[in-house]
Design a protein around this motif. Structure first.
Motif, PDB file in Angstrom:
ATOM      1  N   MET A   1       0.849  -1.202   0.000  1.00 30.97           N
ATOM      2  CA  MET A   1       0.000   0.000   0.000  1.00 30.97           C
ATOM      3  C   MET A   1       0.884   1.252   0.000  1.00 30.97           C
ATOM      4  O   MET A   1       1.837   1.335   0.762  1.00 30.97           O
ATOM      5  CB  MET A   1      -0.891  -0.016   1.250  1.00 30.97           C
ATOM      6  N   LYS A   2       0.564   2.172  -0.874  1.00 30.52           N
ATOM      7  CA  LYS A   2       1.357   3.400  -0.930  1.00 30.52           C
ATOM      8  C   LYS A   2       0.936   4.352   0.184  1.00 30.52           C
ATOM      9  O   LYS A   2      -0.209   4.344   0.618  1.00 30.52           O
ATOM     10  CB  LYS A   2       1.184   4.065  -2.292  1.00 30.52           C
ATOM     11  N   ASN A   3       1.882   5.142   0.638  1.00 30.82           N
ATOM     12  CA  ASN A   3       1.604   6.070   1.737  1.00 30.82           C
ATOM     13  C   ASN A   3       1.823   7.507   1.301  1.00 30.82           C
ATOM     14  O   ASN A   3       2.805   7.819   0.624  1.00 30.82           O
ATOM     15  CB  ASN A   3       2.523   5.736   2.930  1.00 30.82           C
ATOM     16  N   VAL A   4       0.880   8.378   1.681  1.00 35.97           N
ATOM     17  CA  VAL A   4       1.042   9.807   1.401  1.00 35.97           C
ATOM     18  C   VAL A   4       1.181  10.554   2.723  1.00 35.97           C
ATOM     19  O   VAL A   4       0.461  10.282   3.682  1.00 35.97           O
ATOM     20  CB  VAL A   4      -0.129  10.362   0.549  1.00 35.97           C
TER      21      VAL A   4
ATOM     22  N   TYR B   1      -7.009  10.668  -1.495  1.00 37.59           N
ATOM     23  CA  TYR B   1      -5.986   9.609  -1.446  1.00 37.59           C
ATOM     24  C   TYR B   1      -6.505   8.370  -0.724  1.00 37.59           C
ATOM     25  O   TYR B   1      -6.220   7.242  -1.133  1.00 37.59           O
ATOM     26  CB  TYR B   1      -4.693  10.124  -0.803  1.00 37.59           C
TER      27      TYR B   1
ATOM     28  N   TRP C   1      -4.729   4.649  -0.688  1.00 34.93           N
ATOM     29  CA  TRP C   1      -3.438   4.935  -0.058  1.00 34.93           C
ATOM     30  C   TRP C   1      -3.602   4.926   1.468  1.00 34.93           C
ATOM     31  O   TRP C   1      -4.674   5.214   1.982  1.00 34.93           O
ATOM     32  CB  TRP C   1      -2.942   6.318  -0.467  1.00 34.93           C
ATOM     33  N   SER C   2      -2.534   4.609   2.189  1.00 40.32           N
ATOM     34  CA  SER C   2      -2.520   4.869   3.624  1.00 40.32           C
ATOM     35  C   SER C   2      -2.027   6.292   3.838  1.00 40.32           C
ATOM     36  O   SER C   2      -1.389   6.874   2.963  1.00 40.32           O
ATOM     37  CB  SER C   2      -1.636   3.856   4.348  1.00 40.32           C
TER      38      SER C   2
ATOM     39  N   THR D   1      -8.817   2.712   5.616  1.00 44.80           N
ATOM     40  CA  THR D   1      -7.377   2.820   5.412  1.00 44.80           C
ATOM     41  C   THR D   1      -6.652   3.111   6.727  1.00 44.80           C
ATOM     42  O   THR D   1      -7.272   3.485   7.726  1.00 44.80           O
ATOM     43  CB  THR D   1      -7.066   3.924   4.380  1.00 44.80           C
TER      44      THR D   1
ATOM     45  N   ASP E   1       5.503   7.661   0.032  1.00 45.88           N
ATOM     46  CA  ASP E   1       5.779   7.628  -1.405  1.00 45.88           C
ATOM     47  C   ASP E   1       5.508   8.982  -2.031  1.00 45.88           C
ATOM     48  O   ASP E   1       6.026   9.296  -3.090  1.00 45.88           O
ATOM     49  CB  ASP E   1       4.886   6.575  -2.070  1.00 45.88           C
TER      50      ASP E   1
END
Lengths: 445, 243
Positions: free
Chosen positions: B1-4, B21, B26-27, B51, B78
């Motif tokens: 899982m991509k993180n912002v 997001y 996204w997390s 999330t 990310d």
């Protein structure tokens, strides 16, 4: 200061508007002296959320918790019904009660105690509220439910925001299998037929009728009855729907970019519109499966449709009369409206079920809602209609009203006096909750 | 899982961006000065999308603490979206030393220090995306808000340079210029509807912009042209205009 109005664009006033993110910020606003009223998403039609100083609730819009085993949702009062649907329909949950627009806040739904097409089965929105927190004028927060601080609960449901600012509410969502509605439309040639239709539709969860309020004589009251049930997966025939039963395609979004000039709305154009609308449905019964947006919120697809009525604005006249007076009363009132020729594009007719209310609008009986562009002629027609509605033991919907007088309110809301006294007690101290409407109809000074 | 990682996460724009997001799977890691305000925001995002949401206190003006603050995050992001900012009333800020410093500290220095720390990490990892909310006010100094505007001009120049430096390293940098936005900063103002973006429009544009590796985005297309025209007015004319 900013210009502000509700959905009918009448009246338009200058007001100081402020939102809040935290209860602390809200409390500080309530420490300032003077009258205030909460303003949600501006979908009430008249002046019920207007005041020199309004408190915007839309920013206070967080989901706080959701229990998947019971469907209990707790959220802040500025959440829109549309946000609830966007988040929860894909997981198989739907609102217990919804009005004809999803662009209203939870706080507004409680304050106006909104009703939907399932009123005869499920009652109004307030009947599904399990708990809520409300900030009073002194900044204190009171928790209430139908059993805890029940008196406070009862004057808040349908209380038009006059008891305080609703902070959050807990209510139960309804389980659904699909995002679709199995709809049956029935064309009714006149008022007799449509009323028979309603009385034979009591087993349906949802029922409502679009009525051509310009048709006269034998055709008076000709209409299209729509009844619906939440579709189960086996009801779906379309393969696309079957593959993903809880997701609906985002529909086309139309917008009305500017106010229409006044001449667009004339008896001829309205007549033509009603004719086309009525005749696009063939006689008899028709069954189809439609997504929930088309069934519940056809007008939400047209952004800013209120601009059709131009700069002068409009009002919606919605009344209810008890079932006992129903047939005769409805015929007399509708005749007066069609004779005036002032009626609007489409009117909505619905049969309410039983409801005991302290201040809420619904009662067992027929309710009719029509839009009227603001005009001198319309205003004098309303006066006449008011008298008829009151004579039949009915009343007007406060969420739609921008013009009834104190006398009419007093006559038609049996608990008006008790409500006024309760609000006066609550309002002691610095800040008072009051709207232009509450002053006009004499609830607050 | 991509993180912002979203900085200044209590602003209306940031909240809309976080929702976007979260909806895209996204997390999230949310930082803000008033960290307790992040609690309902985090619970909201969790109910909405299930999330993971992490919150922490982020002080834009604690410049020397920025490295430690970033290093203490349990998940390295990310993508980073820096939304914090500060706008005072120009009449008030004009001769108020503290307010002038505050405006520049938050809008420029704070952005430059935290984004430098993050840029270093992204550069080493050879990937990542950075977006920061600048302003059309930075496109040309105007009498009505040149203190805020000059800090944003500095930020835009900083982002341009960072983009230039990191382009080869696989790190993308995007400058966002929202124009008028309907947020709590402006809720008591009468704004021209056609020129005013909603937080949701901004969120959509930021998300899509980063996906498509845009460099500088104006949220509503008119603003690019309005600002082009304003920048083209010769100084000897401009100085006599009331803007």
């Amino acid at each position: 200061m900013r210009k502000i109005s509700d959905w009918g664009n009448y009246p338009v006033i200058e007001a100081e508007v402020n939102g809040f993110d935290t209860t602390e910020q809200l409390k500080r606003q309530l420490e300032l002296p003077g009258d205030v009223i909460a303003f949600g998403n501006g979908r009430s039609y008249g002046d019920a959320s207007l005041q020199d100083r309004v408190i915007l609730t839309r920013r206070f819009n967080k989901f706080l918790s959701f229990d998947e085993s019971t469907g209990e949702l707790c959220c802040q009062a500025g959440v829109l019904l549309s946000e609830i649907l966007d988040v929860f329909v894909p997981h198989g949950w739907f609102l217990p009660v919804t009005p004809g627009t999803k662009l209203i806040t939870v706080g507004g739904a409680i304050a106006a105690d909104v009703h939907g097409k399932n009123h005869h089965v499920d009652g109004s929105f307030g009947q599904h509220v399990l708990r809520m927190d409300i900030m009073r004028n002194d900044g204190s927060v009171i928790s209430c439910s139908p059993t805890e601080n029940a008196e406070f609960f009862n004057i808040t449901v349908g209380g038009m925001g006059l008891s305080g600012i609703i902070l959050n509410a807990t209510f139960r969502l309804r389980k659904i299998e699909t995002a679709y509605i199995k709809e049956e439309t029935v064309r009714a040639a006149n008022l007799e037929e449509i009323m028979d239709g309603f009385e034979m539709s009591e087993d349906w969860t949802y029922s409502v009728a679009w009525i051509d309020c310009l048709a006269r004589g034998d055709a008076m009251g000709r209409s299209i009855l729509m009844r619906g049930e939440h579709a189960t997966t086996t009801d779906l025939v379309n393969q696309v729907h079957k593959n993903d039963p809880l997701t609906v395609k985002k529909g086309m979004h139309l917008g009305i970019p500017v106010n229409f000039p006044n001449f667009v709305l004339n008896p001829l154009s309205m007549k033509a519109f009603n004719f086309v609308y009525y005749n696009k449905t063939r006689p008899g019964k028709h069954e189809h499966v439609v997504d929930y947006n088309s069934f519940f919120y056809p007008l939400d697809a047209i952004a800013d449709w209120n601009r059709i009525y131009g700069k002068r604005g409009f009002t919606q006249y919605q009344f209810v009369i008890p079932k006992a007076a129903g047939r005769e009363g409805m015929r007399t009132i509708l005749k007066r409206i069609t004779d005036s020729g002032l009626g609007s594009f489409l009117a909505v007719l619905k049969l309410f079920g039983e409801q005991e209310s302290f201040m809420s609008f619904p009662m067992a009986g027929y309710t009719l809602a029509l839009d009227f562009p603001i005009s001198v002629k319309a205003m004098s027609l309303f006066k006449e209609l008011d008298a008829m509605v009151a004579d039949y033991g009915g009343r007007l919907y406060l969420a739609k009203d921008s013009r009834m007088d104190a006398e009419m309110f007093e006559k038609t809301y049996p608990n008006a006096d008790e409500f006024r006294q309760a609000i006066a007690l609550l309002n002691e101290g610095g800040t008072r909750f009051a709207s232009l409407q509450s002053k006009r109809i004499g609830i607050t000074g | 899982m991509k993180n912002v990682l979203i900085l200044g996460a209590t602003s209306d724009m940031a909240q809309a961006i976080a929702k976007k997001y979260a909806a895209e799977g996204w997390s999230l890691t949310l930082g803000a000065l008033e960290a307790d305000l992040l609690e309902p925001i985090a619970s909201d995002l969790k109910v909405r999308s299930g999330t993971e949401v992490l919150t922490f206190k982020f002080d834009a003006t604690d410049f020397s603490g920025h490295r430690k603050c970033y290093e203490s995050l349990p998940v390295k992001p990310d993508a980073v979206i820096a939304c914090f900012g500060y706008m005072s009333d120009q009449e008030k800020v004009r001769n108020d030393v503290e307010d002038i410093r505050q405006t520049i500290d938050i809008n420029f220095t704070g952005m430059a220090t935290i984004l430098s720390v993050i840029a270093e990490d992204f550069e080493q990892r050879g990937r990542g995306a950075i977006a920061a909310i600048s302003s059309v006010a930075g496109d040309r100094g105007r009498q009505s808000n040149y203190i805020y505007g000059s800090a944003k001009a500095g930020l835009s120049a900083f982002l341009g340079g960072l983009r230039n430096r990191l382009a080869e390293k696989g790190v993308h940098v995007m400058t966002v210029k929202p124009g008028f936005a309907r947020t709590k900063m402006t809720e008591n103002l009468e704004l021209p509807a056609a020129l005013t973006a909603s937080p949701e429009q901004i969120a959509e544009a930021v998300f899509q912009g980063l996906e498509k590796k845009k460099n500088v985005i104006y949220i509503l297309w008119m603003w690019r042209w309005i600002m082009l025209i304003i920048r083209c007015i010769p100084e000897f004319v401009f100085k006599k205009m009331k803007m």
